[in-house]
Design an enzyme around this catalytic site. Structure first.
Site, PDB file in Angstrom:
ATOM      1  N   PHE A  60      -4.459   3.116   1.733  1.00 54.38           N
ATOM      2  CA  PHE A  60      -5.023   1.772   1.659  1.00 54.38           C
ATOM      3  C   PHE A  60      -3.938   0.699   1.690  1.00 54.38           C
ATOM      4  O   PHE A  60      -3.950  -0.243   0.903  1.00 54.38           O
ATOM      5  CB  PHE A  60      -5.894   1.649   0.406  1.00 54.38           C
ATOM      6  CG  PHE A  60      -6.957   2.699   0.358  1.00 54.38           C
ATOM      7  CD1 PHE A  60      -8.005   2.685   1.269  1.00 54.38           C
ATOM      8  CD2 PHE A  60      -6.893   3.740  -0.552  1.00 54.38           C
ATOM      9  CE1 PHE A  60      -8.979   3.675   1.249  1.00 54.38           C
ATOM     10  CE2 PHE A  60      -7.869   4.723  -0.578  1.00 54.38           C
ATOM     11  CZ  PHE A  60      -8.909   4.694   0.332  1.00 54.38           C
ATOM     12  N   CYS A  61      -3.036   0.843   2.629  1.00 54.06           N
ATOM     13  CA  CYS A  61      -1.901  -0.066   2.783  1.00 54.06           C
ATOM     14  C   CYS A  61      -2.048  -0.797   4.111  1.00 54.06           C
ATOM     15  O   CYS A  61      -2.649  -0.273   5.052  1.00 54.06           O
ATOM     16  CB  CYS A  61      -0.609   0.766   2.773  1.00 54.06           C
ATOM     17  SG  CYS A  61       0.901  -0.158   3.082  1.00 54.06           S
ATOM     18  N   GLY A  62      -1.501  -1.971   4.207  1.00 59.14           N
ATOM     19  CA  GLY A  62      -1.529  -2.694   5.463  1.00 59.14           C
ATOM     20  C   GLY A  62      -0.795  -1.969   6.580  1.00 59.14           C
ATOM     21  O   GLY A  62      -1.032  -2.226   7.761  1.00 59.14           O
TER      22      GLY A  62
END
Length: 183
Positions: A60-62
């Site tokens: 859930f990281c950019g």
């Protein structure tokens, strides 16, 4: 087969074991649990003698879309021996507590075929041995999708921040240098 022949074979076999263990660089000694494998682990020494990209990941990281580029990198150089090892981590609070969800992000959403581990600590005092060794040779990851390029001897030839995409010319050059290294 005579008893003497059997004893000689056993002696030769026992002498060969330390030689095989010595071929695995210190950086790659150890086992890690494989993602979505119900407790199965793999020996990091399977990467000995191969060029390797190690990356700490998070679902859930950019930077999570970099999985697509990492897979493309793996497919492009796999025939030349390149391996990619993804190590999910919640060190930066962007990984799921549910490894099934992590597996879905990797395998279903991004079509990852390279080796992935169960989530592991990758920075600070709690980091797993692999990441401690990588940090000793380079630097510690400061965020998700930090990349290390390791040559065939188990030496870090370059490291790249999260901002460096897998198709960046400098990263490609480092991968090609690692591929060209002698085992």
């Amino acid at each position: 087969m005579s008893l003497r022949h059997i004893a000689c074979s056993l002696l030769l076999s026992s002498l060969a074991l330390p030689l095989l263990a010595a071929e695995c660089p210190a950086l790659l000694q150890g086992e890690l649990p494989k993602l979505r494998s119900k407790g199965a682990s793999f020996d990091l020494c399977q990467f000995a003698g191969k060029p390797l990209v190690v990356v700490n990941t998070a679902s859930f990281c950019g930077f999570t879309p970099q999985f697509k580029g990492l897979e493309a990198l793996y497919q492009r150089y796999q025939d030349q021996g390149l391996e990619v090892l993804g190590v999910p981590s919640d060190d930066f609070r962007q990984e799921s507590d549910d490894s099934a969800e992590t597996a879905t992000v990797c395998y279903v959403n991004y079509g990852v075929t390279f080796t992935m581990t169960e989530p592991q600590p990758v920075s600070g005092d709690d980091a797993i041995a692999l990441f401690k060794g990588l940090a000793e040779q380079s630097r510690q990851p400061r965020w998700n999708f930090f990349k290390y390029v390791v040559d065939r001897q188990g030496k870090v030839v370059a490291s790249f921040s999260s901002l460096t995409k897998p198709d960046d010319p400098e990263l490609i050059a480092a991968v090609e240098k690692a591929i060209a290294s002698q085992p």
